[in-house]
Design an enzyme around this catalytic site. Structure first.
Site, short mmCIF file in Angstrom:
data_model
loop_
_atom_site.label_atom_id
_atom_site.label_comp_id
_atom_site.label_asym_id
_atom_site.label_seq_id
_atom_site.Cartn_x
_atom_site.Cartn_y
_atom_site.Cartn_z
N TYR A 119 61.62 29.97 44.25
CA TYR A 119 62.15 29.08 45.23
C TYR A 119 63.18 28.05 44.74
O TYR A 119 62.93 27.58 43.48
CB TYR A 119 61.12 28.30 46.12
CG TYR A 119 60.39 29.29 47.34
CD1 TYR A 119 59.16 30.11 46.75
CD2 TYR A 119 60.74 29.16 48.31
CE1 TYR A 119 58.34 30.69 47.59
CE2 TYR A 119 59.95 30.14 49.29
CZ TYR A 119 58.93 30.86 48.92
OH TYR A 119 57.98 31.48 49.80
N THR A 120 64.00 27.56 45.61
CA THR A 120 64.63 26.47 45.09
C THR A 120 64.45 25.30 46.00
O THR A 120 64.70 25.25 47.25
CB THR A 120 66.18 26.72 45.31
OG1 THR A 120 66.66 27.84 44.46
CG2 THR A 120 67.06 25.53 44.74
N HIS A 153 66.00 27.80 39.82
CA HIS A 153 64.82 27.95 40.59
C HIS A 153 63.60 27.74 39.84
O HIS A 153 63.74 27.76 38.81
CB HIS A 153 65.01 28.94 41.78
CG HIS A 153 65.42 30.39 41.10
ND1 HIS A 153 66.95 30.77 40.63
CD2 HIS A 153 64.89 31.42 40.51
CE1 HIS A 153 66.85 31.94 40.19
NE2 HIS A 153 65.61 32.39 39.92
#
Length: 687
Positions: free
Chosen positions: A491-492, A473
């Site tokens: 976040y991914t 991520h």
């Protein structure tokens, strides 16, 4: 153990048995001691074990030999046992002296650190467990429907005493301890007292033993109307020595052996009751105690941190501004910017937080975000990232890694701003950089549902890829428009790793409600205008999927035959990346089962993409959706993801790895449930 010691023929004056383990720790091997008369007492049942449940000990349980002290804290059951030494004094091992002690409550951390006598006083060493109890049901974050539901609810839990003492009563209160009701108790080990039995290849004889070392299980049927009118459910236990759990915590330097009443809070939310436990196991965040602490409440005020008037409010305000000390006392070393930047490598990664220098070498393997998180900060000022992301617990660990302070000239250099990459005519093929923030431009914002968006960011040039390996991520950084404080979250992206010139990030926006303040980062992203520049850095994370069943965890490669992927809400994003990589590779024989939990149908994210990936891959992949508020027309699973669901849809074996991403409550409950089913921590990956 008594049989072995008896053959050694201890001399007169021998009082202790010191046990030395084979593990090598920062302060030498682990060792501790027990009183000799306890070891020789058959009722204490202190033993040497080479098998467990009929099988040879596994390495993580102490193979080939370990000590077991029933009714005592785990620290007295030494694993990988190498030596037994009979002595006249307690162990002088560092871990026996400086760990597992309850110092008097008036001894502050400063006093304890400067006067070793408090640690060497054997009166403060912990041996027997304290009388304790806990509630299992209602579970943490469990919901009880008040409409067309049962009239009575069966609360259940466990209790235990230390030193073999039997629990004689468990009591429940729904009115903050003003009145109590008696619970039923079941003692499982009493089933074996009637006579001898063959068990796991040995002979069990408890006919002459009255000690109780196992948990007992309590239960009580409670009218739902009474639960609905209560603010909390309190549990306390008493043992046969009349030792009873206290109402309040006993503060001490190490914070160990606290056994106050177990309190489960009850909140009424529409037609449901929601239950919240005080804390969660395995150092996982969550629970009403953490919530109260974050709100500035005083957990030691005798009212579980609730506001009881002006005096408590004043104390809460003081607690709220109190800072965690991140410097090691007595360290006066001054470090220059040149010296700092010589340690920007994996051999000795130094980094700076608020002008103080820390050495991350010894924590690289254990860091939850992977070694890359530390290497990315080596030789640099990481104050914003560290303070924005890390918990109070993590900050409290920092004195152990503190090595000195930057001189004023060096602080001035760092205060002039982070080092920008040198401008070059060379075009980078990948966008992400692990040691430098890189800007991307918000190009579009697609509304998926009332609280979900897909943000599309434009990279530096049209042929540039993101450079994010599958399973990793990235970090996104925004600035608070008022305070200018950094807001940083991980976040991914959901965009394909091969996408050029763009990346797509799926974000669930947590808006403010009358009861709860919304998410700082998600609200800031929702407010971004098109054309805004946003900072990105990465990759980070300990897990990477390399393809064809091969993955890397903290740079150590593992082969997997099957993934069980558990997710809830926006936790689908890292799961989706791994699932997509496997399903798109026809030569990848790895099998995947996705358990995707949500509240409503419209809350299911990436459903169309997941279903498309399954087409033609039915033998390798399976996606199971479950809803807690499903309509009558729903033909999928119903209810929350729990251990029973996982056990039903996946088989535990050495070739299976479980990937988990979702709300804290989901991750914590699954960790407990999976460990209870026999899954090992190395088979579980939490994103």
């Amino acid at each position: 153990m008594a049989d072995v010691i008896r053959k050694a023929k201890p001399r007169r004056g021998a009082r202790f048995v010191c046990m030395e383990g084979g593990d090598q720790l920062p302060n030498g091997c682990y060792a501790t001691s027990l009183k000799l008369n306890w070891v020789m007492d058959p009722n204490r049942a202190i033993m040497l074990a080479h098998m467990m449940n009929g099988e040879i000990l596994r390495p993580d349980h102490g193979k080939p030999l370990r000590a077991v002290g029933p009714g005592m804290i785990g620290a007295r059951s030494v694993k990988w046992l190498k030596k037994l030494i009979v002595t006249e004094r307690p162990s002088d091992n560092w871990y026996h002296i400086y760990d597992n002690r309850v110092l008097p409550t008036m001894i502050s951390p400063e006093v304890a650190a400067n006067n070793p006598k408090w640690w060497t006083d054997e009166r403060y060493a912990i041996y027997d467990l304290s009388t304790n109890s806990a509630t299992v049901y209602p579970a943490h974050e469990e919901q009880l429907c008040l409409v067309n539901g049962p009239e009575r609810y069966r609360a259940k839990g466990y209790a235990y005493g230390g030193g073999g003492r039997r629990i004689t009563r468990v009591e429940i209160s729904l009115d903050k301890g003003r009145s109590w009701r008696l619970a039923d108790i079941e003692y499982p080990e009493d089933r074996y007292r009637a006579g001898e039995a063959d068990l796991y290849g040995g002979r069990l004889d408890l006919t002459q033993r009255e000690t109780c070392y196992c948990w007992c299980f309590w239960s009580l049927d409670i009218p739902v109307t009474e639960l609905s009118g209560a603010k909390d459910l309190l549990v306390r236990a008493m043992d046969e020595a009349m030792g009873i759990q206290p109402r309040d915590m006993y503060w001490s330097v190490l914070g160990m052996m606290n056994n106050p009443w177990f309190r489960v809070t009850i909140s009424k939310e529409g037609d449901y009751l929601r239950f919240e436990h005080p804390t969660l196991p395995a150092m996982m965040p969550g629970g009403w105690m953490e919530r109260v602490k974050k709100a500035g409440g005083d957990l030691t005020n005798g009212y579980w941190g609730e506001n009881i008037g002006g005096e408590d409010l004043e104390r809460s305000v003081k607690d709220e501004v109190k800072e965690v000390i991140m410097k090691k006392e007595g360290i006066d070393r001054i470090i220059t910017i040149d010296e700092l930047r010589k340690h920007d490598n994996e051999k000795e990664p130094w980094f700076v937080v608020n002008g103080e220098v820390y050495d991350g070498t010894s924590f690289m393997k254990e860091h939850p975000g992977g070694a890359q998180s530390i290497l990315s900060a080596a030789g640099m000022d990481s104050s914003d990232e560290f303070m924005a992301i890390h918990s109070e617990t993590a900050k409290g660990m920092m004195p152990g890694y503190h090595i000195g302070s930057l001189d004023e000239a060096s602080k001035l250099v760092l205060s002039e701003g982070e080092v920008e990459p040198e401008k070059s005519n060379e075009v980078r093929d990948t966008f992400l950089q692990s040691r430098t923030w890189t800007k991307a431009i918000l190009e579009s914002k697609k509304i998926v549902s009332w609280d979900t968006r897909i943000f599309t960011f434009k990279l530096e040039h049209e042929n540039q890829t993101l450079g994010l390996p599958v399973g990793k991520h990235l970090m996104i950084r925004l600035r608070d428009p008022v305070t200018k404080e950094a807001i940083i979250r991980s976040y991914t992206p959901i965009s394909d790793t091969s996408m050029k010139g763009r990346m797509e990030v799926l974000v669930k926006v947590y808006f403010d409600t009358p009861q709860v303040k919304g998410g700082q980062m998600t609200k800031a992203m929702e407010a971004l205008p098109l054309g805004a520049e946003v900072d990105f850095k990465g990759p980070i994370g300990k897990f990477e999927y390399l393809g064809k069943g091969l993955c890397s965890i903290n740079e150590s490669r593992r082969s997997v035959k099957r993934f069980v992927m558990i997710c809830g809400g926006s936790g689908i994003t890292p799961i989706f990346q791994v699932f997509r990589a496997i399903m798109r590779d026809r030569n990848d024989k790895t099998k995947c089962t996705v358990l995707n939990g949500n509240r409503l149908i419209e809350d299911i994210l990436c459903k169309e993409d997941l279903d498309d990936l399954l087409k033609g891959n039915e033998k390798r992949g399976e996606v199971l959706y479950t809803l807690t508020k499903a309509p009558d027309t729903w033909d999928g699973l119903r209810g929350r993801i729990n251990g029973e669901l996982v056990q039903k849809h996946c088989q535990r074996d050495e070739g299976t790895m479980i990937l988990i991403c979702g709300p804290e409550a989901l991750e914590k409950s699954m960790h407990v449930a999976l460990r209870d089913q026999g899954w090992r921590d190395e088979q579980l990956v939490f994103f």
